[in-house]
Design an enzyme around this catalytic site. Structure first.
Site, short mmCIF file in Angstrom:
data_model
loop_
_atom_site.label_atom_id
_atom_site.label_comp_id
_atom_site.label_asym_id
_atom_site.label_seq_id
_atom_site.Cartn_x
_atom_site.Cartn_y
_atom_site.Cartn_z
N GLY A 16 30.12 64.80 24.97
CA GLY A 16 30.59 64.55 26.34
C GLY A 16 30.27 65.70 27.27
O GLY A 16 31.10 66.17 28.04
N ARG A 38 29.47 65.87 32.03
CA ARG A 38 30.35 66.11 33.18
C ARG A 38 31.54 66.98 32.77
O ARG A 38 31.80 67.17 31.58
CB ARG A 38 30.89 64.77 33.74
CG ARG A 38 29.81 63.88 34.30
CD ARG A 38 30.37 62.59 34.89
NE ARG A 38 30.85 61.67 33.89
CZ ARG A 38 32.14 61.33 33.75
NH1 ARG A 38 33.06 61.81 34.56
NH2 ARG A 38 32.52 60.48 32.81
N ASP A 61 27.00 57.14 22.02
CA ASP A 61 28.40 56.78 22.20
C ASP A 61 29.13 57.27 20.95
O ASP A 61 28.96 56.71 19.86
CB ASP A 61 28.51 55.25 22.35
CG ASP A 61 29.96 54.79 22.47
OD1 ASP A 61 30.88 55.57 22.17
OD2 ASP A 61 30.17 53.62 22.86
N VAL A 62 29.92 58.33 21.10
CA VAL A 62 30.52 58.96 19.91
C VAL A 62 31.65 58.13 19.29
O VAL A 62 32.17 58.51 18.25
CB VAL A 62 30.99 60.41 20.20
CG1 VAL A 62 29.82 61.33 20.46
CG2 VAL A 62 32.01 60.46 21.33
N ASN A 102 34.48 67.25 22.48
CA ASN A 102 35.06 67.23 23.83
C ASN A 102 35.14 65.82 24.43
O ASN A 102 36.03 65.56 25.24
CB ASN A 102 34.22 68.13 24.74
CG ASN A 102 34.50 67.87 26.21
OD1 ASN A 102 35.50 68.34 26.76
ND2 ASN A 102 33.65 67.06 26.85
N TYR A 132 46.76 57.67 24.68
CA TYR A 132 46.03 58.93 24.85
C TYR A 132 46.74 60.07 24.12
O TYR A 132 46.12 60.82 23.37
CB TYR A 132 45.93 59.22 26.35
CG TYR A 132 45.21 60.49 26.73
CD1 TYR A 132 43.82 60.56 26.70
CD2 TYR A 132 45.92 61.62 27.16
CE1 TYR A 132 43.15 61.72 27.08
CE2 TYR A 132 45.26 62.78 27.53
CZ TYR A 132 43.88 62.83 27.49
OH TYR A 132 43.22 63.98 27.85
N ALA A 150 48.85 59.85 21.69
CA ALA A 150 48.80 59.59 20.24
C ALA A 150 47.44 60.02 19.68
O ALA A 150 47.37 60.66 18.61
CB ALA A 150 49.04 58.11 19.96
N LYS A 171 45.40 62.29 20.93
CA LYS A 171 45.26 63.75 20.99
C LYS A 171 46.16 64.43 19.95
O LYS A 171 45.77 65.44 19.37
CB LYS A 171 45.58 64.24 22.41
CG LYS A 171 44.60 63.75 23.47
CD LYS A 171 43.18 64.21 23.20
CE LYS A 171 42.25 63.98 24.38
NZ LYS A 171 40.88 64.43 24.13
P1 NAP Z 1 35.47 63.71 32.46
O1 NAP Z 1 35.17 64.57 33.62
O2 NAP Z 1 35.91 62.30 32.67
O3 NAP Z 1 34.21 63.73 31.46
C1 NAP Z 1 34.27 63.03 30.27
C2 NAP Z 1 33.03 63.31 29.45
O4 NAP Z 1 33.18 62.61 28.20
C3 NAP Z 1 31.77 62.81 30.12
O5 NAP Z 1 30.73 63.73 29.92
C4 NAP Z 1 31.49 61.50 29.37
O6 NAP Z 1 30.11 61.21 29.25
C5 NAP Z 1 32.03 61.82 28.00
N1 NAP Z 1 32.33 60.61 27.23
C6 NAP Z 1 33.30 59.69 27.45
N2 NAP Z 1 33.22 58.71 26.53
C7 NAP Z 1 32.18 59.02 25.72
C8 NAP Z 1 31.60 58.41 24.60
N3 NAP Z 1 32.07 57.23 24.10
N4 NAP Z 1 30.54 59.00 23.99
C9 NAP Z 1 30.05 60.17 24.47
N5 NAP Z 1 30.55 60.79 25.55
C10 NAP Z 1 31.61 60.23 26.15
O7 NAP Z 1 36.64 64.34 31.57
P2 NAP Z 1 37.08 65.87 31.34
O8 NAP Z 1 38.24 66.12 32.19
O9 NAP Z 1 35.90 66.77 31.40
O10 NAP Z 1 37.62 65.74 29.84
C11 NAP Z 1 36.96 66.35 28.74
C12 NAP Z 1 37.94 66.40 27.57
O11 NAP Z 1 39.10 67.16 27.96
C13 NAP Z 1 38.47 65.02 27.17
O12 NAP Z 1 38.60 64.94 25.78
C14 NAP Z 1 39.85 64.97 27.83
O13 NAP Z 1 40.72 64.10 27.17
C15 NAP Z 1 40.27 66.41 27.70
N6 NAP Z 1 41.33 66.78 28.65
C16 NAP Z 1 41.11 66.72 29.99
C17 NAP Z 1 42.15 67.07 30.85
C18 NAP Z 1 42.00 67.00 32.35
O14 NAP Z 1 43.00 67.21 33.08
N7 NAP Z 1 40.79 66.76 32.89
C19 NAP Z 1 43.40 67.46 30.35
C20 NAP Z 1 43.57 67.50 28.97
C21 NAP Z 1 42.53 67.16 28.14
P3 NAP Z 1 29.31 60.10 30.12
O15 NAP Z 1 29.78 60.23 31.53
O16 NAP Z 1 27.88 60.51 29.91
O17 NAP Z 1 29.62 58.77 29.51
#
Ligand code: NAP
Length: 244
Positions: free
Chosen positions: A10, A13, A61-62, A88, A153, A155, A157
């Site tokens: 991931g 972005r 797609d992971v 990630n 979500y 659950a 994590k």
């Molecule tokens: P984001 O901006 O929505 O980016 C999500 C990334 O995950 C994108 O690069 C997307 O790739 C990729 N992704 C989603 N589904 C995928 C799949 N099936 N296979 C491969 N790649 C996939 O989210 P983020 O905020 O950076 O979140 C990153 C991680 O941090 C996540 O695990 C999220 O749960 C965790 N997190 C985020 C927050 C927050 O506040 N943002 C808080 C706690 C935890 P594509 O666009 O190329 O599909």
């Protein structure tokens, strides 16, 4: 060049992109996985190659075992080893518990948790053979605190954190370290639905009075991959939100 090979899932972005950048800029060889955002992944590659950094991008797609296998095969065919795996990739879901369908549940669990099961299994044969490896799982502060309208979500994590601690015990003797980072509310696309008022509320509830940036997580990842004696930990990077 470090000659250390890192897969970041991931990475097109948000937090994953910042991690891929941080590692590549510190001379790790990065395989940046993406799924839907091909243009962003290409941009990341171009940006890093301009700085003479080594990066491959790979679409998978992971949440699908066969696609994870191809990602890991690509890395092993090209570099013969994998030193670092950053799990990630993730999606969130805001829904009343009573309204979560089986399809919603499976989508969240497969993308956030089953994906970590697959990627970790696929890289481990090589890591165990080399008696060397570092895995960082991006969990969430909701795994620790829980989150209303985020049951599936949270659950998923919490499942990741359970895997982290269990695998740290199982794989310590093979010199493989596994840790989780639990981010608080971060400035990424995942939260783009929040209003100005909601951002302000979150800041007010956070002891450091600010919103986290993807680079805050990337710095912790860099520290964890360079460290030698930390394993089985869940590290909250949340500006103090969970203790407030
Ligand atoms: P984001 O901006 O929505 O980016 C999500 C990334 O995950 C994108 O690069 C997307 O790739 C990729 N992704 C989603 N589904 C995928 C799949 N099936 N296979 C491969 N790649 C996939 O989210 P983020 O905020 O950076 O979140 C990153 C991680 O941090 C996540 O695990 C999220 O749960 C965790 N997190 C985020 C927050 C927050 O506040 N943002 C808080 C706690 C935890 P594509 O666009 O190329 O599909």
């Amino acid at each position: 060049m470090q000659n250390k090979i890192a897969i970041v899932t991931g990475a097109s972005r948000g937090i994953g992109r910042a991690i891929a950048k941080m590692l590549a800029e510190n001379n790790y060889i990065v395989i940046a996985n993406y799924n839907k955002s091909e243009a962003e992944a290409i941009k990341l590659k171009e940006e890093l190659e301009k700085k003479n950094k080594q990066i491959d991008i790979f679409k998978a797609d992971v949440s699908k075992r066969e696609e994870v296998k191809k990602l890991v095969e690509f890395a092993l065919n090209k570099y013969k080893k994998i030193d670092i795996l950053i799990n990630n990739a993730g999606i969130d879901q805001e829904k009343l518990f009573q309204e979560i369908t089986d399809e919603d549940w499976n989508n969240v669990i497969n993308t956030n948790l089953y994906s970590v099961f697959c990627t970790t299994q696929e890289v481990l044969t090589n890591m165990i053979h080399n008696k060397n490896g570092c895995i960082v799982n991006i969990s969430s502060i909701y795994a620790i605190t829980g989150g209303a309208y985020a049951v599936a979500y949270a659950a998923a994590k919490a499942g990741i954190d359970g895997m982290t601690k269990s695998l740290a015990k199982e794989l310590g003797p093979s010199n493989i370290r596994i840790n989780s980072i639990a981010p608080g509310c971060m400035n990424t696309d995942m939260n783009k639905y929040l209003t100005q008022e909601e951002w302000q509320e979150i800041k007010n509830e956070t002891p450091l009075q600010k919103i986290g940036q993807p680079e805050d997580i990337a710095r912790c990842v860099k520290w964890l991959v360079e460290d030698k004696f930390t394993t089985g930990q869940v590290i909250a990077i949340d500006g103090g939100w969970a203790i407030s």
